[in-house]
Design a protein around this motif. Structure first.
Motif, PDB file in Angstrom:
ATOM      1  N   ALA A  97      -1.460   7.841  -2.537  1.00 24.58           N
ATOM      2  CA  ALA A  97      -2.148   6.593  -2.566  1.00 24.58           C
ATOM      3  C   ALA A  97      -3.534   6.732  -1.916  1.00 24.58           C
ATOM      4  CB  ALA A  97      -1.780   5.221  -2.573  1.00 24.58           C
ATOM      5  N   GLY A  98      -3.416   7.340  -0.551  1.00 18.89           N
ATOM      6  CA  GLY A  98      -4.287   7.507   0.520  1.00 18.89           C
ATOM      7  C   GLY A  98      -5.126   8.530   0.143  1.00 18.89           C
ATOM      8  N   ILE A 114      10.121  15.680  -3.720  1.00 22.64           N
ATOM      9  CA  ILE A 114      10.246  15.807  -2.260  1.00 22.64           C
ATOM     10  C   ILE A 114       9.046  16.077  -1.683  1.00 22.64           C
ATOM     11  CG2 ILE A 114      11.145  17.938  -0.648  1.00 22.64           C
ATOM     12  CD1 ILE A 114      13.229  18.862  -2.656  1.00 22.64           C
ATOM     13  N   VAL A 139      -5.388   4.379  -6.923  1.00 15.95           N
ATOM     14  CA  VAL A 139      -4.335   3.893  -7.750  1.00 15.95           C
ATOM     15  C   VAL A 139      -4.527   2.440  -7.835  1.00 15.95           C
ATOM     16  CG1 VAL A 139      -1.802   3.764  -7.744  1.00 15.95           C
ATOM     17  CG2 VAL A 139      -2.859   5.787  -6.567  1.00 15.95           C
ATOM     18  N   THR A 140      -4.452   2.244  -9.371  1.00 11.28           N
ATOM     19  CA  THR A 140      -4.311   0.720  -9.763  1.00 11.28           C
ATOM     20  C   THR A 140      -3.158   0.420 -10.045  1.00 11.28           C
ATOM     21  OG1 THR A 140      -5.037   1.424 -11.757  1.00 11.28           O
ATOM     22  CG2 THR A 140      -6.683   0.765 -10.407  1.00 11.28           C
ATOM     23  N   ARG A 141      -2.165   0.789 -10.463  1.00 10.16           N
ATOM     24  CA  ARG A 141      -0.702   0.622 -10.734  1.00 10.16           C
ATOM     25  C   ARG A 141       0.426   1.572 -10.546  1.00 10.16           C
ATOM     26  NH1 ARG A 141       1.324  -3.001 -15.412  1.00 10.16           N
ATOM     27  NH2 ARG A 141      -0.738  -4.058 -14.805  1.00 10.16           N
ATOM     28  N   VAL A 142       1.637   1.220 -10.165  1.00  6.79           N
ATOM     29  CA  VAL A 142       2.580   2.085  -9.842  1.00  6.79           C
ATOM     30  C   VAL A 142       3.775   1.506 -10.748  1.00  6.79           C
ATOM     31  CG1 VAL A 142       4.174   3.110  -8.076  1.00  6.79           C
ATOM     32  CG2 VAL A 142       1.799   2.573  -7.636  1.00  6.79           C
ATOM     33  N   VAL A 195      -1.379   0.794   3.547  1.00 11.08           N
ATOM     34  CA  VAL A 195      -0.018   0.101   4.100  1.00 11.08           C
ATOM     35  C   VAL A 195       1.041   0.995   3.587  1.00 11.08           C
ATOM     36  CG1 VAL A 195       1.362  -2.058   4.487  1.00 11.08           C
ATOM     37  CG2 VAL A 195      -1.105  -1.891   4.672  1.00 11.08           C
ATOM     38  N   GLN A 196       1.949   1.449   4.167  1.00 12.17           N
ATOM     39  CA  GLN A 196       3.335   1.984   3.475  1.00 12.17           C
ATOM     40  C   GLN A 196       4.245   0.802   3.293  1.00 12.17           C
ATOM     41  OE1 GLN A 196       5.266   5.357   3.957  1.00 12.17           O
ATOM     42  NE2 GLN A 196       6.372   4.322   2.510  1.00 12.17           N
ATOM     43  N   ILE A 250       8.074   2.386 -10.823  1.00 13.98           N
ATOM     44  CA  ILE A 250       9.100   3.075 -10.178  1.00 13.98           C
ATOM     45  C   ILE A 250      10.237   2.851 -11.263  1.00 13.98           C
ATOM     46  CG2 ILE A 250      10.589   3.428  -8.425  1.00 13.98           C
ATOM     47  CD1 ILE A 250       8.650   2.177  -6.546  1.00 13.98           C
ATOM     48  N   ILE A 299       4.150  -2.092  -9.008  1.00  7.76           N
ATOM     49  CA  ILE A 299       3.132  -2.462  -7.970  1.00  7.76           C
ATOM     50  C   ILE A 299       1.824  -2.596  -8.600  1.00  7.76           C
ATOM     51  CG2 ILE A 299       2.319  -1.652  -5.481  1.00  7.76           C
ATOM     52  CD1 ILE A 299       4.585   0.384  -5.466  1.00  7.76           C
ATOM     53  N   VAL A 300       1.261  -3.892  -8.169  1.00 10.96           N
ATOM     54  CA  VAL A 300       0.021  -4.112  -8.948  1.00 10.96           C
ATOM     55  C   VAL A 300      -0.638  -4.885  -7.825  1.00 10.96           C
ATOM     56  CG1 VAL A 300       1.212  -4.762 -11.284  1.00 10.96           C
ATOM     57  CG2 VAL A 300       0.747  -6.596  -9.470  1.00 10.96           C
ATOM     58  N   ARG A 301      -2.319  -4.782  -8.388  1.00 15.60           N
ATOM     59  CA  ARG A 301      -3.298  -5.423  -7.271  1.00 15.60           C
ATOM     60  C   ARG A 301      -3.121  -6.888  -7.269  1.00 15.60           C
ATOM     61  NH1 ARG A 301      -8.194  -2.341 -10.056  1.00 15.60           N
ATOM     62  NH2 ARG A 301      -6.821  -2.827 -12.049  1.00 15.60           N
ATOM     63  N   LEU A 338      -1.456  -0.102  -2.694  1.00 18.89           N
ATOM     64  CA  LEU A 338      -2.260   0.986  -3.603  1.00 18.89           C
ATOM     65  C   LEU A 338      -3.424   1.850  -2.849  1.00 18.89           C
ATOM     66  CD1 LEU A 338      -2.335  -1.512  -6.635  1.00 18.89           C
ATOM     67  CD2 LEU A 338      -0.676   0.412  -6.242  1.00 18.89           C
ATOM     68  N   SER A 339      -3.924   1.300  -2.134  1.00 20.08           N
ATOM     69  CA  SER A 339      -4.996   2.178  -1.328  1.00 20.08           C
ATOM     70  C   SER A 339      -4.614   3.090  -0.244  1.00 20.08           C
ATOM     71  CB  SER A 339      -6.046   1.202  -0.867  1.00 20.08           C
ATOM     72  OG  SER A 339      -5.459   0.608   0.219  1.00 20.08           O
ATOM     73  N   GLY A 340      -3.116   3.117  -0.203  1.00 20.63           N
ATOM     74  CA  GLY A 340      -2.723   4.024   0.857  1.00 20.63           C
ATOM     75  C   GLY A 340      -2.793   3.288   2.267  1.00 20.63           C
ATOM     76  N   TRP A 350      -7.271   7.432  -2.971  1.00 20.54           N
ATOM     77  CA  TRP A 350      -8.421   6.688  -2.626  1.00 20.54           C
ATOM     78  C   TRP A 350      -9.663   7.291  -1.958  1.00 20.54           C
ATOM     79  CZ3 TRP A 350     -11.985   4.441   1.169  1.00 20.54           C
ATOM     80  CH2 TRP A 350     -12.034   3.146   0.832  1.00 20.54           C
ATOM     81  N   GLN A 392      14.016   5.860   1.282  1.00 20.05           N
ATOM     82  CA  GLN A 392      12.500   5.349   1.462  1.00 20.05           C
ATOM     83  C   GLN A 392      11.487   6.137   0.578  1.00 20.05           C
ATOM     84  OE1 GLN A 392      11.032   2.468   3.867  1.00 20.05           O
ATOM     85  NE2 GLN A 392       9.354   2.917   2.301  1.00 20.05           N
ATOM     86  N   ASP A 393      10.948   5.845  -0.444  1.00 20.88           N
ATOM     87  CA  ASP A 393       9.715   6.627  -0.911  1.00 20.88           C
ATOM     88  C   ASP A 393       8.677   7.048   0.038  1.00 20.88           C
ATOM     89  OD1 ASP A 393       7.792   7.709  -3.012  1.00 20.88           O
ATOM     90  OD2 ASP A 393       6.764   6.035  -2.236  1.00 20.88           O
ATOM     91  N   ALA A 394       8.288   8.433  -0.009  1.00 18.55           N
ATOM     92  CA  ALA A 394       7.265   8.696   1.077  1.00 18.55           C
ATOM     93  C   ALA A 394       6.285   9.275   0.324  1.00 18.55           C
ATOM     94  CB  ALA A 394       7.874   9.727   2.105  1.00 18.55           C
ATOM     95  N   VAL A 443      10.441  -1.174 -10.936  1.00 19.28           N
ATOM     96  CA  VAL A 443       9.668  -1.884  -9.936  1.00 19.28           C
ATOM     97  C   VAL A 443       8.199  -1.590 -10.379  1.00 19.28           C
ATOM     98  CG1 VAL A 443       8.612  -1.666  -7.544  1.00 19.28           C
ATOM     99  CG2 VAL A 443      10.994  -1.263  -7.857  1.00 19.28           C
ATOM    100  N   LEU A 465       4.197   7.544  -2.334  1.00 19.42           N
ATOM    101  CA  LEU A 465       3.007   6.772  -2.890  1.00 19.42           C
ATOM    102  C   LEU A 465       2.033   6.493  -1.611  1.00 19.42           C
ATOM    103  CD1 LEU A 465       1.732   4.385  -4.388  1.00 19.42           C
ATOM    104  CD2 LEU A 465       3.418   2.705  -3.357  1.00 19.42           C
ATOM    105  N   HIS A 466       2.313   6.521  -0.627  1.00 15.49           N
ATOM    106  CA  HIS A 466       1.679   5.884   0.466  1.00 15.49           C
ATOM    107  C   HIS A 466       0.734   7.376   0.843  1.00 15.49           C
ATOM    108  CE1 HIS A 466       0.720   5.583   5.185  1.00 15.49           C
ATOM    109  NE2 HIS A 466       0.159   4.565   4.407  1.00 15.49           N
ATOM    110  N   HIS A 498      12.528  -0.722  -0.005  1.00 12.80           N
ATOM    111  CA  HIS A 498      13.558   0.023   0.590  1.00 12.80           C
ATOM    112  C   HIS A 498      14.689  -1.096   1.018  1.00 12.80           C
ATOM    113  CE1 HIS A 498      15.706   2.675   3.728  1.00 12.80           C
ATOM    114  NE2 HIS A 498      16.043   3.059   2.384  1.00 12.80           N
TER     115      HIS A 498
END
Lengths: 234, 234
Positions: free
Chosen positions: B22-23, B141, B32-35, A13-14, B37, A37-39, A9-11, B26, B14-16, A35, B18-19, A19
């Motif tokens: 999120a970065g 995209i 980001v605290t929650r995602v 790690v991908q 999908i 994604i949580v802390r 969530l902090s970017g 930050w 592969q999602d590109a 899906v 979020l990473h 996938h």
């Protein structure tokens, strides 16, 4: 799926697990439909697990498994089911055999499971995967997930889904109405449209997916007929 | 964040986003605290949007924007706020100017917004980003997201978060108790532990994050002192 980890969530790690696992589950006829994604927070993991376990046939968590203070997935899953965390005697024994006198409290954290969980996995020599009710608990390290998931995959196999893919050399807007027509004609076939960027010209990838192979074939033939004037690639 | 698209859940893509996002968030002090999908299904997007909009300061959606039948994010966000989808006059005018006589209904779908949404973005010449209440709506995209997000990023800037990273040459279990002690001593500093795989020996990446730079510095010094007997890398 529930992906657990502040680093996602902090970017920093991908994620590399969604996938992989989504593809494997699709191939097993058991597609991922949601899906979260949580802390690394016990209550957030518990709430996500409770919600997902109620709504879905199977739930897969990745991450938050390990010896450190920020590895709280076991606590979170236990709390989701109003049960406590226990040290599993058999797993503790294996850890003691492995680490001998060097064993620490941190090592023994690896033997903790929610009370009532079962150990799964085809190979009795391999470290098992923990399943609590319909929730499979996996580590977040991609290499470990890829080693452990195959051990349980046959438990999950369902009726297969089939997929066909067509590529068109056109802009998405040009083909949109045609695809809409095909989607209305074949409501049991899921038709997806994905513009491809980065090439020289506009191209669109069109996927058709369904459980009935014969219907899928008919949808492909229908789509090929109504797009006969649009250039195909491959 | 809400990532929208069947292709992410079937393992085809592969999602590109979020990473990247999120970065960026930050760095803006707006982590980001929650995602979630979800699939390209109006009701699922609506439910996700409603939940996330209630719980969070900002929500960012990616995906499901485009001219085809499976692009239903605008409908989903509109339904989340019990409003309808309208064609935005100004956007329709721009599309007509751009496409001229070649314009189709599919092109005009790009001008649809939830009623009550606002158009944002620093550059009046650029295609705007649609925001509905606290929900920013982005395309899926990756190249488009990376072009559009910088246009709104200054609207989001908050107090910064600081991060320090240490690398240790040890197994995670060896350092776990020490990290736990540091985490208890500095509850306002988030300490994360990430074993690194693939190298020759066990290494652990430890991150320390916090809003107070002075406290962060103290936590790093404390951790350096209590880990003086463990080899550091870099």
């Amino acid at each position: 799926m529930i992906l657990i980890g502040n680093e996602l969530l902090s970017g920093r790690v991908q994620d590399a697990n969604l996938h992989y696992l989504a593809g494997e589950l699709w191939d097993l006829g058991c597609p991922v439909t949601r899906v979260l994604i949580v802390r690394d927070i016990v209550d957030e993991i518990a709430e996500a697990t409770r919600t997902m376990s109620d709504l879905h046939r199977w739930v897969f968590t990745t991450g938050g498994i390990g010896p450190t203070h920020d590895d709280v997935t076991i606590e979170g899953v236990a709390r989701a089911f109003d049960t406590k965390v226990i040290g599993h005697r058999g797993l503790e024994k294996r850890l003691r055999e492995h680490f001998g006198e060097r064993i620490t409290e941190a090592h023994l954290r690896m033997a903790r499971i929610p009370e009532g969980a079962v150990l799964t996995g085809a190979d009795p020599e391999a470290w098992p995967t923990v399943r609590m009710k319909n929730v499979f608990i996996f580590a977040g390290i991609p290499a470990i997930l890829r080693r452990k998931f195959p051990e349980i995959r046959e438990e999950l196999r369902s009726a297969p889904i089939f997929r066909e893919t067509l590529f068109f050399r056109t802009a998405e807007a040009v083909i949109a109405d045609t695809l809409h027509g095909a989607a209305q004609r074949f409501p049991d076939i899921e038709i997806g449209s994905y513009p491809q960027t980065g090439g020289e010209a506009d191209t669109v990838q069109v996927t058709l997916e369904g459980a009935d192979q014969e219907r899928l074939r008919k949808a492909v033939v229908f789509l090929e007929q109504i797009t006969a004037d649009i250039e195909r690639i491959r």
